[in-house]
Scaffold this motif. Structure first.
Motif, PDB file in Angstrom:
ATOM      1  N   CYS A  55      29.710 -19.592  12.122  1.00  0.00           N
ATOM      2  CA  CYS A  55      30.717 -19.435  13.168  1.00  0.00           C
ATOM      3  C   CYS A  55      30.331 -20.242  14.398  1.00  0.00           C
ATOM      4  CB  CYS A  55      30.867 -17.970  13.559  1.00  0.00           C
ATOM      5  SG  CYS A  55      31.532 -16.936  12.257  1.00  0.00           S
ATOM      6  N   VAL A  56      31.322 -20.644  15.154  1.00  0.00           N
ATOM      7  CA  VAL A  56      31.101 -21.354  16.410  1.00  0.00           C
ATOM      8  C   VAL A  56      31.782 -20.581  17.536  1.00  0.00           C
ATOM      9  CG1 VAL A  56      30.855 -23.620  15.338  1.00  0.00           C
ATOM     10  CG2 VAL A  56      33.114 -22.849  16.081  1.00  0.00           C
ATOM     11  N   THR A  57      31.244 -20.743  18.727  1.00  0.00           N
ATOM     12  CA  THR A  57      31.827 -20.112  19.907  1.00  0.00           C
ATOM     13  C   THR A  57      33.002 -20.949  20.376  1.00  0.00           C
ATOM     14  OG1 THR A  57      29.622 -19.329  20.519  1.00  0.00           O
ATOM     15  CG2 THR A  57      31.327 -19.253  22.223  1.00  0.00           C
ATOM     16  N   ALA A  58      34.179 -20.323  20.440  1.00  0.00           N
ATOM     17  CA  ALA A  58      35.377 -21.025  20.920  1.00  0.00           C
ATOM     18  C   ALA A  58      35.586 -20.788  22.413  1.00  0.00           C
ATOM     19  CB  ALA A  58      36.601 -20.568  20.141  1.00  0.00           C
ATOM     20  N   SER A  59      35.310 -19.577  22.862  1.00  0.00           N
ATOM     21  CA  SER A  59      35.446 -19.282  24.293  1.00  0.00           C
ATOM     22  C   SER A  59      34.679 -18.018  24.635  1.00  0.00           C
ATOM     23  CB  SER A  59      36.915 -19.127  24.703  1.00  0.00           C
ATOM     24  OG  SER A  59      37.467 -17.940  24.172  1.00  0.00           O
ATOM     25  N   VAL A  60      34.384 -17.899  25.910  1.00  0.00           N
ATOM     26  CA  VAL A  60      33.745 -16.708  26.447  1.00  0.00           C
ATOM     27  C   VAL A  60      34.657 -16.202  27.548  1.00  0.00           C
ATOM     28  CG1 VAL A  60      31.703 -15.755  27.561  1.00  0.00           C
ATOM     29  CG2 VAL A  60      31.465 -17.657  25.946  1.00  0.00           C
ATOM     30  N   ASP A  61      35.036 -14.954  27.445  1.00  0.00           N
ATOM     31  CA  ASP A  61      36.008 -14.397  28.374  1.00  0.00           C
ATOM     32  C   ASP A  61      35.374 -13.292  29.204  1.00  0.00           C
ATOM     33  OD1 ASP A  61      38.502 -14.125  29.510  1.00  0.00           O
ATOM     34  OD2 ASP A  61      39.296 -12.850  27.927  1.00  0.00           O
ATOM     35  N   THR A  62      35.548 -13.373  30.483  1.00  0.00           N
ATOM     36  CA  THR A  62      35.150 -12.325  31.406  1.00  0.00           C
ATOM     37  C   THR A  62      33.664 -12.000  31.330  1.00  0.00           C
ATOM     38  OG1 THR A  62      37.331 -11.346  31.033  1.00  0.00           O
ATOM     39  CG2 THR A  62      35.801 -10.058  32.326  1.00  0.00           C
ATOM     40  N   THR A 114      34.996 -15.308  21.763  1.00  0.00           N
ATOM     41  CA  THR A 114      35.882 -15.664  20.658  1.00  0.00           C
ATOM     42  C   THR A 114      35.113 -16.629  19.763  1.00  0.00           C
ATOM     43  OG1 THR A 114      37.859 -15.384  21.998  1.00  0.00           O
ATOM     44  CG2 THR A 114      38.084 -16.695  19.994  1.00  0.00           C
ATOM     45  N   MET A 115      34.978 -16.228  18.516  1.00  0.00           N
ATOM     46  CA  MET A 115      34.217 -16.995  17.535  1.00  0.00           C
ATOM     47  C   MET A 115      35.160 -17.440  16.423  1.00  0.00           C
ATOM     48  SD  MET A 115      31.260 -16.590  18.987  1.00  0.00           S
ATOM     49  CE  MET A 115      30.057 -17.182  17.800  1.00  0.00           C
ATOM     50  N   VAL A 116      34.936 -18.643  15.900  1.00  0.00           N
ATOM     51  CA  VAL A 116      35.756 -19.181  14.816  1.00  0.00           C
ATOM     52  C   VAL A 116      34.864 -19.416  13.608  1.00  0.00           C
ATOM     53  CG1 VAL A 116      37.233 -21.096  14.076  1.00  0.00           C
ATOM     54  CG2 VAL A 116      37.371 -20.251  16.434  1.00  0.00           C
ATOM     55  N   ALA A 117      35.324 -18.925  12.452  1.00  0.00           N
ATOM     56  CA  ALA A 117      34.583 -19.099  11.196  1.00  0.00           C
ATOM     57  C   ALA A 117      34.798 -20.511  10.676  1.00  0.00           C
ATOM     58  CB  ALA A 117      35.058 -18.074  10.167  1.00  0.00           C
ATOM     59  N   LYS A 118      33.737 -21.109  10.147  1.00  0.00           N
ATOM     60  CA  LYS A 118      33.795 -22.464   9.605  1.00  0.00           C
ATOM     61  C   LYS A 118      33.312 -22.464   8.161  1.00  0.00           C
ATOM     62  CE  LYS A 118      35.047 -24.582  13.410  1.00  0.00           C
ATOM     63  NZ  LYS A 118      36.229 -25.429  13.487  1.00  0.00           N
ATOM     64  N   ASP A 119      33.951 -23.300   7.333  1.00  0.00           N
ATOM     65  CA  ASP A 119      33.503 -23.431   5.938  1.00  0.00           C
ATOM     66  C   ASP A 119      32.430 -24.514   5.852  1.00  0.00           C
ATOM     67  OD1 ASP A 119      34.810 -25.910   5.931  1.00  0.00           O
ATOM     68  OD2 ASP A 119      36.519 -25.192   4.769  1.00  0.00           O
ATOM     69  N   GLY A 122      33.073 -27.716   7.639  1.00  0.00           N
ATOM     70  CA  GLY A 122      33.287 -27.641   9.078  1.00  0.00           C
ATOM     71  C   GLY A 122      34.720 -27.326   9.463  1.00  0.00           C
ATOM     72  N   LYS A 123      35.551 -26.962   8.509  1.00  0.00           N
ATOM     73  CA  LYS A 123      36.946 -26.610   8.801  1.00  0.00           C
ATOM     74  C   LYS A 123      37.045 -25.112   9.049  1.00  0.00           C
ATOM     75  CE  LYS A 123      39.146 -30.371   6.469  1.00  0.00           C
ATOM     76  NZ  LYS A 123      38.763 -31.116   5.365  1.00  0.00           N
ATOM     77  N   SER A 124      38.003 -24.723   9.884  1.00  0.00           N
ATOM     78  CA  SER A 124      38.223 -23.305  10.155  1.00  0.00           C
ATOM     79  C   SER A 124      38.523 -22.574   8.860  1.00  0.00           C
ATOM     80  CB  SER A 124      39.370 -23.129  11.152  1.00  0.00           C
ATOM     81  OG  SER A 124      39.016 -23.700  12.392  1.00  0.00           O
TER      82      SER A 124
END
Length: 181
Positions: A55-62, A114-119, A122-124
């Motif tokens: 997984c990669v970090t997409a954003s950090v909120d608050t 917010t984390m996004v899973a990658k195969d 490297g694709k979501s």
């Protein structure tokens, strides 16, 4: 084979670490950047455990630093999946620091990564759905939806081409600024 749905409990992770002088800033408190690094690590672990992918970090909120963390305190971070989309997950993180001599525990930070899973290419990658087993888990899921709406509205406003400076100049009188154009 991945499960189509997982409980929040399946991906909960906690870590604890004693804060050392090497983690401190010039003010003698634990450096905020170090705390963010630890938070990113637990967000990754939690999201990877849920998605069974890198997984990669997409954003950090608050990120609000509510209380300083002192050298010698035991910091505990607790994480869980609060929301899932198609390929993304919101990981809620709570940070507490305990004075190990007195036993006093303070809440230092709560944040949402917010984390996004990658195969492997490297694709979501799709993530399992979420089984909500308590009213608290439902509340956290709904709050994540509201934060996503707010984030989308901020992006729309930020990228808007119809922004007219003159419509906002009067509001600037409330701020400690000097405009020298």
């Amino acid at each position: 084979m991945k499960k189509p749905y997982k409980t929040v409990e399946c991906s909960r992770i906690s870590i604890a670490e004693l804060m050392q002088p090497s983690h401190s800033n010039f003010g003698g408190k634990i450096h905020g950047g170090y705390m963010l690094s630890l938070m990113d690590q637990i967000a990754y672990a939690c999201a990877s455990k849920h998605s069974e992918n890198y997984c990669v970090t997409a954003s950090v909120d608050t990120v609000n630093f509510l209380e300083p963390v002192e050298i010698g305190e035991l910091v505990t971070m607790k994480s869980s999946i609060n929301y899932v989309g198609k390929t993304s997950m919101v990981v809620g993180i709570r940070v507490e620091a305990e004075n190990i001599r007195t036993g006093h525990v303070k809440h230092c930070n709560s944040s949402y990564f917010t984390m996004v899973a990658k195969d492997d290419e490297g694709k979501s990658s799709p993530v399992p759905g979420l089984i909500l087993s308590s009213l608290e888990e439902v509340r956290r899921f709904l709050k994540a939806i509201e934060r996503n709406k707010t984030k989308k509205n901020r992006l729309i406003e930020f990228n808007s081409t119809d922004f007219v400076l003159e419509n906002y100049l009067e509001e600037l009188s409330d701020y400690n600024i000097k405009i020298d154009l």
